[in-house]
Design a protein around this motif. Structure first.
Motif, PDB file in Angstrom:
ATOM      1  N   ASN A  23     -25.975  -6.921 -10.069  1.00 27.13           N
ATOM      2  CA  ASN A  23     -26.547  -6.938 -11.419  1.00 27.13           C
ATOM      3  C   ASN A  23     -27.244  -5.618 -11.702  1.00 27.13           C
ATOM      4  O   ASN A  23     -28.167  -5.235 -10.994  1.00 27.13           O
ATOM      5  CB  ASN A  23     -27.549  -8.083 -11.559  1.00 27.13           C
ATOM      6  CG  ASN A  23     -26.877  -9.425 -11.520  1.00 27.13           C
ATOM      7  OD1 ASN A  23     -26.133  -9.769 -12.431  1.00 27.13           O
ATOM      8  ND2 ASN A  23     -27.109 -10.176 -10.465  1.00 27.13           N
ATOM      9  N   GLN A  51     -16.105  -2.772 -18.915  1.00 28.28           N
ATOM     10  CA  GLN A  51     -15.741  -2.158 -17.640  1.00 28.28           C
ATOM     11  C   GLN A  51     -16.589  -0.918 -17.406  1.00 28.28           C
ATOM     12  O   GLN A  51     -16.959  -0.215 -18.348  1.00 28.28           O
ATOM     13  CB  GLN A  51     -14.268  -1.776 -17.648  1.00 28.28           C
ATOM     14  CG  GLN A  51     -13.789  -1.200 -16.325  1.00 28.28           C
ATOM     15  CD  GLN A  51     -12.282  -1.129 -16.245  1.00 28.28           C
ATOM     16  OE1 GLN A  51     -11.590  -2.030 -16.670  1.00 28.28           O
ATOM     17  NE2 GLN A  51     -11.779  -0.039 -15.703  1.00 28.28           N
ATOM     18  N   HIS A  77     -17.616  -1.334 -23.382  1.00 25.72           N
ATOM     19  CA  HIS A  77     -17.730  -2.782 -23.506  1.00 25.72           C
ATOM     20  C   HIS A  77     -17.764  -3.175 -24.976  1.00 25.72           C
ATOM     21  O   HIS A  77     -18.135  -2.386 -25.847  1.00 25.72           O
ATOM     22  CB  HIS A  77     -18.980  -3.313 -22.785  1.00 25.72           C
ATOM     23  CG  HIS A  77     -20.232  -2.587 -23.082  1.00 25.72           C
ATOM     24  ND1 HIS A  77     -21.154  -3.007 -24.012  1.00 25.72           N
ATOM     25  CD2 HIS A  77     -20.744  -1.437 -22.584  1.00 25.72           C
ATOM     26  CE1 HIS A  77     -22.163  -2.174 -24.053  1.00 25.72           C
ATOM     27  NE2 HIS A  77     -21.938  -1.200 -23.203  1.00 25.72           N
ATOM     28  N   PHE A 124     -26.098  -6.435 -16.749  1.00 30.89           N
ATOM     29  CA  PHE A 124     -24.647  -6.349 -16.564  1.00 30.89           C
ATOM     30  C   PHE A 124     -24.308  -6.917 -15.191  1.00 30.89           C
ATOM     31  O   PHE A 124     -24.757  -6.382 -14.173  1.00 30.89           O
ATOM     32  CB  PHE A 124     -24.173  -4.889 -16.640  1.00 30.89           C
ATOM     33  CG  PHE A 124     -24.165  -4.340 -18.028  1.00 30.89           C
ATOM     34  CD1 PHE A 124     -23.013  -4.370 -18.788  1.00 30.89           C
ATOM     35  CD2 PHE A 124     -25.312  -3.803 -18.589  1.00 30.89           C
ATOM     36  CE1 PHE A 124     -23.001  -3.871 -20.077  1.00 30.89           C
ATOM     37  CE2 PHE A 124     -25.321  -3.302 -19.870  1.00 30.89           C
ATOM     38  CZ  PHE A 124     -24.151  -3.330 -20.621  1.00 30.89           C
ATOM     39  N   HIS A 125     -23.525  -7.989 -15.174  1.00 31.53           N
ATOM     40  CA  HIS A 125     -23.105  -8.580 -13.904  1.00 31.53           C
ATOM     41  C   HIS A 125     -21.679  -8.133 -13.600  1.00 31.53           C
ATOM     42  O   HIS A 125     -20.763  -8.350 -14.391  1.00 31.53           O
ATOM     43  CB  HIS A 125     -23.162 -10.104 -13.955  1.00 31.53           C
ATOM     44  CG  HIS A 125     -22.642 -10.739 -12.717  1.00 31.53           C
ATOM     45  ND1 HIS A 125     -23.370 -10.749 -11.544  1.00 31.53           N
ATOM     46  CD2 HIS A 125     -21.455 -11.331 -12.447  1.00 31.53           C
ATOM     47  CE1 HIS A 125     -22.656 -11.346 -10.612  1.00 31.53           C
ATOM     48  NE2 HIS A 125     -21.487 -11.703 -11.126  1.00 31.53           N
ATOM     49  N   SER A 126     -21.482  -7.490 -12.449  1.00 34.39           N
ATOM     50  CA  SER A 126     -20.155  -7.048 -12.024  1.00 34.39           C
ATOM     51  C   SER A 126     -19.447  -8.197 -11.317  1.00 34.39           C
ATOM     52  O   SER A 126     -19.947  -8.740 -10.336  1.00 34.39           O
ATOM     53  CB  SER A 126     -20.277  -5.863 -11.067  1.00 34.39           C
ATOM     54  OG  SER A 126     -19.025  -5.590 -10.474  1.00 34.39           O
ATOM     55  N   GLU A 157     -14.909  -1.556 -12.297  1.00 36.54           N
ATOM     56  CA  GLU A 157     -15.474  -2.897 -12.208  1.00 36.54           C
ATOM     57  C   GLU A 157     -15.520  -3.543 -13.592  1.00 36.54           C
ATOM     58  O   GLU A 157     -15.879  -2.892 -14.569  1.00 36.54           O
ATOM     59  CB  GLU A 157     -16.899  -2.855 -11.663  1.00 36.54           C
ATOM     60  CG  GLU A 157     -17.005  -2.335 -10.265  1.00 36.54           C
ATOM     61  CD  GLU A 157     -18.448  -2.221  -9.796  1.00 36.54           C
ATOM     62  OE1 GLU A 157     -18.648  -1.621  -8.728  1.00 36.54           O
ATOM     63  OE2 GLU A 157     -19.373  -2.701 -10.488  1.00 36.54           O
ATOM     64  N   THR A 158     -15.170  -4.805 -13.638  1.00 42.76           N
ATOM     65  CA  THR A 158     -15.274  -5.599 -14.851  1.00 42.76           C
ATOM     66  C   THR A 158     -16.641  -6.266 -14.861  1.00 42.76           C
ATOM     67  O   THR A 158     -17.102  -6.746 -13.831  1.00 42.76           O
ATOM     68  CB  THR A 158     -14.165  -6.665 -14.888  1.00 42.76           C
ATOM     69  OG1 THR A 158     -12.899  -6.006 -14.790  1.00 42.76           O
ATOM     70  CG2 THR A 158     -14.216  -7.473 -16.160  1.00 42.76           C
ATOM     71  N   ASN A 159     -17.282  -6.284 -16.035  1.00 46.83           N
ATOM     72  CA  ASN A 159     -18.609  -6.887 -16.086  1.00 46.83           C
ATOM     73  C   ASN A 159     -18.842  -7.685 -17.363  1.00 46.83           C
ATOM     74  O   ASN A 159     -18.166  -7.514 -18.361  1.00 46.83           O
ATOM     75  CB  ASN A 159     -19.702  -5.835 -15.890  1.00 46.83           C
ATOM     76  CG  ASN A 159     -19.595  -4.677 -16.827  1.00 46.83           C
ATOM     77  OD1 ASN A 159     -19.364  -4.849 -18.008  1.00 46.83           O
ATOM     78  ND2 ASN A 159     -19.763  -3.473 -16.308  1.00 46.83           N
ATOM     79  N   SER A 192     -22.169  -8.898 -19.852  1.00 50.28           N
ATOM     80  CA  SER A 192     -23.571  -8.553 -20.121  1.00 50.28           C
ATOM     81  C   SER A 192     -24.213  -9.568 -21.056  1.00 50.28           C
ATOM     82  O   SER A 192     -23.544 -10.157 -21.906  1.00 50.28           O
ATOM     83  CB  SER A 192     -23.688  -7.153 -20.719  1.00 50.28           C
ATOM     84  OG  SER A 192     -23.153  -7.125 -22.025  1.00 50.28           O
ATOM     85  N   LYS A 241     -18.420   4.049 -19.188  1.00 48.46           N
ATOM     86  CA  LYS A 241     -18.654   2.631 -19.403  1.00 48.46           C
ATOM     87  C   LYS A 241     -18.229   2.270 -20.810  1.00 48.46           C
ATOM     88  O   LYS A 241     -18.562   2.978 -21.755  1.00 48.46           O
ATOM     89  CB  LYS A 241     -20.134   2.336 -19.205  1.00 48.46           C
ATOM     90  CG  LYS A 241     -20.478   0.899 -19.316  1.00 48.46           C
ATOM     91  CD  LYS A 241     -21.859   0.657 -18.751  1.00 48.46           C
ATOM     92  CE  LYS A 241     -22.171  -0.783 -18.636  1.00 48.46           C
ATOM     93  NZ  LYS A 241     -21.191  -1.706 -19.063  1.00 48.46           N
TER      94      LYS A 241
END
Length: 186
Positions: free
Chosen positions: A169, A122, A99, A161-163, A135-137, A139, A97
């Motif tokens: 979530n 990601q 970000h 974190f929202h994907s 997955e892109t997210n 936060s 992960k």
């Protein structure tokens, strides 16, 4: 005539160079290595129930820039292993992960400082049969920082974190130890 123009040009260049050097020195006094932070972290990643993936602890590292006492940007990387919630050995999952987070600190003249975070990044999944998913997210989170010394701080926060790819979530709870190089916070 040419000698007068040449002398005037040299004088103008000397003034311009002096102004440039003195403004560069002034800028160098403001911006130095003290804005850089290294921040190892540990935490717990809680997956959305719809994913059917076991929650897991993680470790990570951050590299940040503190633009002021109130605002920082931190690039975070973490990795951890988990498995599918059904417990099958075929469901082992390696996760990476990364970000970038913007942190905004409140109450910056005190040692205890609440903060808000906003991040973009990601998460990469790779299972035991080499299938991959990325997955892109986005936060958002809230935390509390304690400034122990000008160089050392400790932060704890909770984030959602929202994907964008899976519309789920996930939540994290993270504890970070921050070390600012140079003189530290001024």
């Amino acid at each position: 005539m040419n000698k007068r123009i040449l002398n005037g040009s040299i004088l103008n260049c000397t003034f311009a160079l002096t102004a440039l050097i003195s403004s560069a020195n002034s800028f160098a006094e403001e911006v130095n290595t003290s804005i850089i932070e290294f921040s190892p972290n540990v935490g717990y990643y809680q997956f959305d129930g719809g994913r059917e993936i076991d929650d897991a602890p993680f470790i990570g590292m951050g590299l940040g820039l503190f633009f002021s006492r109130s605002f920082a940007a931190i690039l975070n990387y973490s990795r951890f292993d988990t498995e599918l919630a059904d417990g099958s050995s075929a469901g082992d999952i390696d996760i990476q992960k990364y970000h970038i987070d913007a942190l905004y600190f409140f109450n910056t003249e005190q040692k205890w400082r609440p903060y808000a975070s906003l991040g973009y990044g990601q998460i990469d999944f790779k299972d035991s049969i080499q299938q991959e998913a990325n997955e892109t997210n986005l936060s958002v989170g809230l935390g509390l920082s304690f400034q122990m010394t000008p160089k050392w701080s400790i932060r704890g926060d909770a984030r959602n974190f929202h994907s964008f790819d899976e519309s789920v979530n996930d939540q994290t709870f993270m504890l970070t130890l921050g070390y600012r190089v140079g003189e530290g916070e001024r």
